[in-house]
Motif scaffolding. Sequence first.
Motif, PDB file in Angstrom:
ATOM      1  N   PRO A 187       0.816  -1.258   0.004  1.00 24.72           N
ATOM      2  CA  PRO A 187      -0.184   0.213  -0.030  1.00 24.72           C
ATOM      3  C   PRO A 187       0.970   1.369   0.129  1.00 24.72           C
ATOM      4  N   GLY A 188       0.358   2.330  -0.921  1.00 22.42           N
ATOM      5  CA  GLY A 188       1.248   3.567  -0.757  1.00 22.42           C
ATOM      6  C   GLY A 188       2.122   3.660  -1.726  1.00 22.42           C
ATOM      7  N   THR A 189       2.134   2.607  -2.699  1.00 22.40           N
ATOM      8  CA  THR A 189       3.308   2.670  -3.521  1.00 22.40           C
ATOM      9  C   THR A 189       2.749   2.607  -4.884  1.00 22.40           C
ATOM     10  N   PRO A 190       3.447   2.695  -6.126  1.00 23.29           N
ATOM     11  CA  PRO A 190       2.988   2.724  -7.504  1.00 23.29           C
ATOM     12  C   PRO A 190       2.371   1.022  -7.677  1.00 23.29           C
ATOM     13  N   ASN A 191       2.876   0.287  -6.982  1.00 28.70           N
ATOM     14  CA  ASN A 191       2.542  -0.977  -7.057  1.00 28.70           C
ATOM     15  C   ASN A 191       1.373  -1.666  -6.387  1.00 28.70           C
ATOM     16  N   GLU A 192       0.623  -0.601  -5.803  1.00 28.84           N
ATOM     17  CA  GLU A 192      -0.529  -1.148  -4.715  1.00 28.84           C
ATOM     18  C   GLU A 192      -1.460  -2.073  -5.225  1.00 28.84           C
ATOM     19  N   ASN A 193      -1.807  -1.811  -6.432  1.00 25.23           N
ATOM     20  CA  ASN A 193      -2.710  -2.705  -7.122  1.00 25.23           C
ATOM     21  C   ASN A 193      -2.318  -3.606  -8.127  1.00 25.23           C
ATOM     22  N   LYS A 194      -0.668  -3.894  -7.901  1.00 24.18           N
ATOM     23  CA  LYS A 194      -0.072  -4.829  -8.544  1.00 24.18           C
ATOM     24  C   LYS A 194       0.497  -5.892  -7.496  1.00 24.18           C
ATOM     25  N   ALA A 195      -0.193  -6.609  -7.058  1.00 24.53           N
ATOM     26  CA  ALA A 195       0.267  -7.685  -6.198  1.00 24.53           C
ATOM     27  C   ALA A 195       0.756  -9.204  -6.445  1.00 24.53           C
ATOM     28  N   ILE A 196       0.813  -9.306  -7.737  1.00 22.17           N
ATOM     29  CA  ILE A 196       1.331 -10.531  -8.366  1.00 22.17           C
ATOM     30  C   ILE A 196       2.471 -10.350  -9.169  1.00 22.17           C
ATOM     31  N   LEU A 197       3.628 -11.169  -8.915  1.00 20.18           N
ATOM     32  CA  LEU A 197       4.866 -11.278  -9.670  1.00 20.18           C
ATOM     33  C   LEU A 197       4.899 -11.962 -10.901  1.00 20.18           C
ATOM     34  N   PHE A 198       5.240 -11.348 -12.045  1.00 20.70           N
ATOM     35  CA  PHE A 198       5.085 -11.851 -13.492  1.00 20.70           C
ATOM     36  C   PHE A 198       6.484 -12.139 -13.844  1.00 20.70           C
ATOM     37  N   TYR A 199       6.881 -13.344 -14.506  1.00 22.52           N
ATOM     38  CA  TYR A 199       7.969 -13.710 -15.111  1.00 22.52           C
ATOM     39  C   TYR A 199       7.884 -13.508 -16.543  1.00 22.52           C
ATOM     40  N   PHE A 200       8.860 -12.595 -17.001  1.00 24.45           N
ATOM     41  CA  PHE A 200       8.818 -12.300 -18.405  1.00 24.45           C
ATOM     42  C   PHE A 200       8.953 -13.777 -19.357  1.00 24.45           C
ATOM     43  N   ASN A 201       9.866 -14.482 -18.996  1.00 18.57           N
ATOM     44  CA  ASN A 201      10.109 -15.834 -19.731  1.00 18.57           C
ATOM     45  C   ASN A 201      10.387 -16.975 -18.386  1.00 18.57           C
ATOM     46  N   ILE A 202       9.410 -17.464 -18.069  1.00 16.44           N
ATOM     47  CA  ILE A 202       9.479 -18.444 -16.990  1.00 16.44           C
ATOM     48  C   ILE A 202      10.405 -19.702 -17.447  1.00 16.44           C
ATOM     49  N   LEU A 203      10.591 -19.944 -18.742  1.00 14.86           N
ATOM     50  CA  LEU A 203      11.290 -20.997 -19.211  1.00 14.86           C
ATOM     51  C   LEU A 203      12.769 -20.748 -18.865  1.00 14.86           C
ATOM     52  N   GLN A 204      13.360 -19.495 -18.590  1.00 13.54           N
ATOM     53  CA  GLN A 204      14.660 -19.223 -18.219  1.00 13.54           C
ATOM     54  C   GLN A 204      15.018 -19.716 -16.829  1.00 13.54           C
ATOM     55  N   CYS A 205      14.003 -19.966 -16.390  1.00 15.88           N
ATOM     56  CA  CYS A 205      14.102 -20.703 -14.789  1.00 15.88           C
ATOM     57  C   CYS A 205      14.573 -22.121 -14.649  1.00 15.88           C
ATOM     58  N   ALA A 206      14.430 -22.749 -15.821  1.00 17.12           N
ATOM     59  CA  ALA A 206      14.628 -24.226 -15.928  1.00 17.12           C
ATOM     60  C   ALA A 206      16.040 -24.304 -15.946  1.00 17.12           C
ATOM     61  N   ASN A 207      16.803 -23.416 -16.126  1.00 20.34           N
ATOM     62  CA  ASN A 207      18.287 -23.738 -15.797  1.00 20.34           C
ATOM     63  C   ASN A 207      18.881 -24.233 -14.487  1.00 20.34           C
ATOM     64  N   PRO A 208      19.792 -25.113 -14.504  1.00 20.48           N
ATOM     65  CA  PRO A 208      20.186 -25.753 -13.169  1.00 20.48           C
ATOM     66  C   PRO A 208      20.865 -24.572 -12.433  1.00 20.48           C
ATOM     67  N   ALA A 209      21.304 -23.545 -13.175  1.00 17.56           N
ATOM     68  CA  ALA A 209      22.091 -22.743 -12.327  1.00 17.56           C
ATOM     69  C   ALA A 209      21.171 -21.598 -11.536  1.00 17.56           C
ATOM     70  N   VAL A 210      20.163 -21.682 -11.622  1.00 17.49           N
ATOM     71  CA  VAL A 210      19.086 -20.958 -10.922  1.00 17.49           C
ATOM     72  C   VAL A 210      19.160 -21.504  -9.472  1.00 17.49           C
ATOM     73  N   LEU A 211      19.373 -22.707  -8.995  1.00 22.07           N
ATOM     74  CA  LEU A 211      19.353 -23.220  -7.716  1.00 22.07           C
ATOM     75  C   LEU A 211      20.670 -22.776  -7.200  1.00 22.07           C
TER      76      LEU A 211
END
Length: 676
Positions: A29-53
């Motif tokens: 609350p009180g920030t530009p993201n007040e009505n944006k409560a969900i995190l969106f990944y541009f390309n979630i396929l990039q997260c499949a890389n084992p280096a992520v862990l």
Amino acid sequence: FTLLLAWIHGDPRKVIYPTDSYGQFCGQPGTPNENKAILFYFNILQCANPAVLINLQCPTTQLCTSKCPDRFATYIDMQYNYRYNRSYWEYYRQFCKPGFDNPRKSVSQVLRDEDCPSMIVPSRPFLQRCFPDFITRNGTLTVANKTDFKDGLGKTRSVTDLRDAANQVTTIQQGGDSGINSLLDTKEWGVKIFEDYASSWYWILTGLVIAMVVSLAFILLLRFIAGVLLWIIIFGVIAVIGYGIFHCYWEFSTLRSKPDAGITIYDIGFQTDFRVYLQLSQTWLIFMISLCVIEVIIILVLIFLRNRIRIAIALLKEGSKAIGFIMSTLLYPIITFLLLAICITYWAVTAIFLASSGNAVYKVMFTQSGCVYSNLTCDPETFDQSDVTKVCPGAQCTFAFYGGESLYHRYIFILQLCNLLVFLWLVNFIIALGQCTLAGAFASYYWALKKPADIPPWPLFSSFSRAIRYHTGSLALGSLILAVVQVIRIILEYLHHKLKGAENSFAQFLLCCLKCCFWCLENFIKFMNRNAYIMIAIYGKNFCSSAREAFFLLMRNVLRVAVLDRVTDFLLFLGKVLVAGSVGVLAFFFFTCKIPIIQQEVPSLNYYWIPLLTVIFGSYLIAHGFFSTYAMCVDTLFLCFLLDLEKNDGSTSRPFYMTRSLRKILNKKKNRRKEK
């Protein structure tokens, strides 16, 4: 001190809200993201890389959004359709960087600068993040009834690639190996459980009220049924063992008359099928001898300890009377529960502040390979003027995780241990305060010469006031000793868990021995603290003196202590099982629609065993609360009884304070000694 450091350095927003690539909280609350409560990944396929862990960073832009995508689309398709219908862009742009409004920008530049995602897939919010909306149909994993899709880079990808990427993200967020499918299934299961609670809460409360009434009735009736109930059970056990002896003798006689009766256990050796041994007469002979020994031991114990058993029964009855005169003591567990809830809240808040004490760590993110600065830490304020943007065009300085390398951050684990020690200290102190308060109230009942006329007014409140005013230091000392031992046990459990896969057998054996020793030490300290608090409530001395006097008093009456503890524990356990079992059976018949009178009142449930187990577990806890007060009453009266025997002799100058029933038992015992 720990709380002060946690409040200074901690920020619970880091735990409550997800953080985007620019270090901003989603939904705050009180920030530009007040009505944006969900995190969106541009390309979630990039997260499949084992280096992520390893890097704890998914190499794709993450933005806050108000909702998740509900369709498949690619930036290339959007740019093509934009010529004919601008509504495609209006929908797609809400998943692009704020302020970007150039749908004609070339695809290569958009993807290089991470202005918009190359694709969007139908998703739903979970853990405040957009995850693909997986659905399994006929054993096939799909998203929006599709098993493959275009990734916006000219390739066709499988839905299983999305699942692998989502699993990596949930592994980072949960700190374990839980997959997205199991988490989503857990969420659906949790929704059904919530629905069951919402439709059956009234009947659950009704069952708990019934458990409360039954527990109270059982305690008040113990003054009439304690002796009968205990002797029935004792003679029942003797009768059952006697029947067992007869049955073993009958089997032994039958098998001995057979031709192969001479075969022994040694002859057949070890057999995995236990039924083989039941065909031998020697087995039944061993059973018969064992049962005979047990039967003789029980009978001898009853003969030699019958008076002590009678005293224990009389004290149980007296405890029921004491609670009947001081009914307010049954409400004290509610105060203990509220104080414990405050302690748990304090511990949880402090732990969250400590866990969120890290600073935002930013790392260089480059979507393509070949950048020597990838995954290195960076400063977002000076990043645009650094050499990284020249060497790796399109690289970004994005948020990775919360951490730090300062002295404070290196000792956060130690601070968490200190927080745990303080938490256990406070919990044990609250329990000690309750035990001392109840002991003082019940001691005022025992030491009243004329009961109930000489019982002081408001005994529970008076005892609580004395404990707070005069005995806080003694209670704190006993609680601290116990808390230190409990922390050591927790550390040993942690080490044992870490060494489970190790091949060092000696270390594992040593840890098991230490765990066993400290378990025994903890239980001994709990037993001594409990009796020390009773002595504190009676005499008002300090903890060490009270513990020493309680220990030697119990050692001088060790047989009475053993008998009373076993009898009390057995009856209270029987009472808990009786309350939880009876209410549970009633709840089972109700929730399974087997009570015709109120069959129409049964709510529609997904899982009938959810409210059933809740009622059983809640009934057991309620019974435990009532019976813990009763157990404290019996222990207090017992120590008062022992002190009464040692300090007084029944004369007019030193009269006994015990009741007539106890005097009768003692007089009979004295008369028998005189006759001898």
